[in-house]
Design an enzyme around this catalytic site. Structure first.
Site, PDB file in Angstrom:
ATOM      1  N   CYS A   1      54.926  34.178  35.471  1.00 56.07           N
ATOM      2  CA  CYS A   1      55.024  35.596  35.837  1.00 56.07           C
ATOM      3  C   CYS A   1      56.066  35.732  36.933  1.00 56.07           C
ATOM      4  CB  CYS A   1      53.681  36.143  36.344  1.00 56.07           C
ATOM      5  SG  CYS A   1      53.851  37.804  37.030  1.00 56.07           S
TER       6      CYS A   1
ATOM      7  N   CYS B   1      54.723  37.346  40.190  1.00 56.57           N
ATOM      8  CA  CYS B   1      53.913  36.441  41.024  1.00 56.57           C
ATOM      9  C   CYS B   1      54.721  35.221  41.453  1.00 56.57           C
ATOM     10  CB  CYS B   1      52.702  35.900  40.266  1.00 56.57           C
ATOM     11  SG  CYS B   1      51.484  37.099  39.788  1.00 56.57           S
TER      12      CYS B   1
ATOM     13  N   CYS C   1      50.056  38.643  32.243  1.00 55.53           N
ATOM     14  CA  CYS C   1      49.648  38.183  33.570  1.00 55.53           C
ATOM     15  C   CYS C   1      48.280  38.782  33.940  1.00 55.53           C
ATOM     16  CB  CYS C   1      50.684  38.624  34.597  1.00 55.53           C
ATOM     17  SG  CYS C   1      50.126  38.413  36.291  1.00 55.53           S
TER      18      CYS C   1
ATOM     19  N   HIS D   1      49.246  41.379  36.968  1.00 57.31           N
ATOM     20  CA  HIS D   1      50.145  42.496  36.699  1.00 57.31           C
ATOM     21  C   HIS D   1      50.021  43.048  35.293  1.00 57.31           C
ATOM     22  CE1 HIS D   1      52.034  40.265  40.106  1.00 57.31           C
ATOM     23  NE2 HIS D   1      52.079  41.497  40.561  1.00 57.31           N
TER      24      HIS D   1
ATOM     25  N   LYS E   1      27.586  34.474  27.149  1.00 53.90           N
ATOM     26  CA  LYS E   1      28.064  34.105  28.475  1.00 53.90           C
ATOM     27  C   LYS E   1      27.546  35.123  29.497  1.00 53.90           C
ATOM     28  CE  LYS E   1      32.657  32.870  30.298  1.00 53.90           C
ATOM     29  NZ  LYS E   1      32.354  32.837  31.651  1.00 53.90           N
TER      30      LYS E   1
ATOM     31  N   LYS F   1      28.598  40.274  34.383  1.00 53.73           N
ATOM     32  CA  LYS F   1      28.074  41.483  35.012  1.00 53.73           C
ATOM     33  C   LYS F   1      28.189  42.673  34.072  1.00 53.73           C
ATOM     34  CE  LYS F   1      27.568  40.697  39.784  1.00 53.73           C
ATOM     35  NZ  LYS F   1      28.517  39.768  40.409  1.00 53.73           N
TER      36      LYS F   1
END
Ligand code: MSP
Length: 500
Positions: free
Chosen positions: A126, A129, A144, A147, A297, A300
């Site tokens: 990236c 980054c 990314c 981003h 899995k 939240k």
């Protein structure tokens, strides 16, 4: 005392602790406490893995320096340990200065021994980054994670580690040590990976700053896995100020890890150690994953997560430890849920074990004025209990945390049946049977003491209160013995109060 060195994986600090981390710390703690109990000289290490792209990226996304993010989250992991009653002897952070120095020392040795070379690394990069992304953080469509812009395929000159040079030594290791990785299916998986042929791996990053500097080429930092794996070794050099524990504890006896990081531990790690001429660890124990209530899995957003902090606050660490060790067969994935927790808490802790404990103490109080009778114990019951500790020892030597607990639980159930079979309340109504009553209560006290001592590694806090109430204090011999009676028991509030 035989030394015994056990470790957990070290957790990434780009996130905060969750139940999966708690699980690994708990099972490792059960093994560490068990070994202390049988008299080993134990060193138990856990900690945090703080370098690398994901931490640098998470810090950038939050607009903070990576060290600030690392400090904040490492503290959360460290604080979790006492909350879980985890008895680690040291907490390593890979940003510790001494760790970094020792990483440089060991890797410089690997370099001097000719196991590194400069090569071309290719990966997804990236530009915003200024960072290569590792496979598991890349979003769909090669984007990314920060981003969400498309990554480009780029190359850089990197240091490589000659993993391929260890093809044969690793094959030999696996051939000679069938218990190097347990359980067996993970041993097979690692062995198959080696058999498929080992390619050299990138050892450094040139465009990343957040890491341990390569001492012979300071424009690079080490790829985070090399820095992270070495924690198990470096910690012994500085965990006790002024002392080097390496001689005493290395090689590690058990590394406890999750199945997702098997390749790094079963392949890279022994190869690195061989390259540095350091002994390889004795065993890797690989656990499965905790899954959400629906078997998917934990996440939240799916709302299927059992929150460790909520359980800890309401029921305490012992109940969580018991639940996780009991519910999830060690080495396999297992679904955990609030309902599942509640069922085991009510059924096993409150009704079976808690009730056994409180009943036994109450009957000794009521029928024997609170003094454990010196009448001797039931021969048949004693014979049954003779198998308890040898069996638990044998299972825990193979890290069979859940099978050992299952074994102990059979004895808890046996004692409850014994209460029902012998009905002390009925014996107490007949003057002529006072001898039998005393023998039954002495046997119950002794059986309860034995299962409680076996449960100490699993439920360190509650077992301590119960042992105190039983008046056994320091008397922690691991046997169903007919000695040491005449002690006074004391009152004990319900060990596991009913939750509803
Ligand atoms: N930093 C690396 C390990 C480096 S060890 C030299 C890492 N960190 S982690 O935070 O992602 O995971 C730490 C440990 O927790 C690993 O052993 C991992 O398998 C385990 N778990 C993470 N999520 C888990 C579950 N949901 N269930 C059980 N354990 C899991 O990997």
């Amino acid at each position: 005392m035989a030394p015994f060195y056990i470790t957990t994986a070290i957790s990434y600090v780009n996130g905060v602790p969750h139940l999966g981390h708690a699980y690994e710390a708990i099972v490792t703690d059960v093994l560490a406490r068990h070994m202390r109990q049988v008299g080993a000289d134990v060193f138990f290490l856990t900690g945090t893995d703080e370098h690398g792209e994901p931490v640098a990226d998470a810090a950038r996304a939050q607009g903070v320096d990576p060290q600030v993010l690392a400090d904040r989250n490492a503290e959360r992991f460290r604080a979790l340990m006492p909350q879980l009653e985890v008895s680690n002897d040291f907490f390593i952070r890979t940003t510790d200065e001494q760790h970094k120095l020792r990483v440089q020392e060991v890797l410089a040795r690997i370099h001097e021994r000719g196991y590194t070379y400069m090569g071309l690394y290719e990966g997804w990069y990236c530009p915003r980054c200024a960072d290569f992304k590792v496979e598991n953080e890349i979003l769909d469509g090669n984007r990314c994670p920060i981003h969400e812009t498309e990554l480009t395929r780029e190359q850089e000159e990197n240091w490589f580690f000659r993993l391929s040079a260890f093809q044969e030594p690793l094959e030999r290791l696996f051939a000679e040590r069938p218990d190097f990785v347990l359980p067996q299916h993970h041993f097979n998986e690692a062995r198959a990976f080696i058999a498929s042929g080992l390619a050299d791996v990138s050892l450094s990053r040139a465009r990343l700053n957040w890491g341990v500097r390569v001492p012979w080429d300071p424009g690079h930092v080490f790829y985070v896995w090399f820095d992270a794996l070495l924690n198990y070794y470096t910690a012994l050099g500085y965990a006790r100020p002024g002392e080097d524990l390496t001689e005493r504890y290395w090689p590690a006896d058990f590394h406890i890890i999750g199945k997702d990081i098997l390749k790094f531990h079963a392949v890279f790690w022994p190869a690195m150690l061989m390259a540095a001429d350091i002994e390889v660890p004795r065993h890797l124990f690989v656990h499965g994953f905790l899954l959400g209530a629906d078997g998917r899995k934990m996440s939240k957003s799916l709302g299927n997560v059992l929150d460790p902090f909520e359980v800890l606050e309401r029921f305490g660490a012992d109940a969580l430890r018991h639940y996780l060790c009991r519910e999830v067969t060690f080495g396999h994935d297992g679904a955990v849920s609030r309902d599942g927790f509640q069922a085991r808490y009510d059924g096993e802790l409150a009704n079976e074990y808690g009730n056994l404990a409180n009943r036994t103490l109450n009957m000794i109080e009521r029928y024997c004025d609170g003094v454990v009778p010196t009448a001797g114990t039931d021969e048949a019951l004693r014979a049954e209990f003779a198998g308890l500790f040898p069996r638990v020892d044998e299972l825990l030597a193979r890290a069979e945390v859940s099978l050992a607990l299952e074994e102990i639980w059979q004895y808890v159930r046996r004692l409850n049946r014994y209460v029902e079979e012998r009905a002390p309340w009925a014996l107490a109504r007949e003057q002529s049977r006072v001898g039998e009553l005393q023998m039954v209560l002495a046997s119950l006290a002794e059986g309860l003491r034995a299962v409680t001592i076996a449960l100490v590694p699993y439920m360190p806090a509650k077992t301590q209160s119960l042992l105190e109430a039983l008046g056994v204090g320091e008397r922690e011999e691991r046997a169903f013995a007919a000695a040491g009676y005449g002690g006074r028991v004391s009152a004990l509030a319900p060990l596991f109060p009913k939750s509803t």
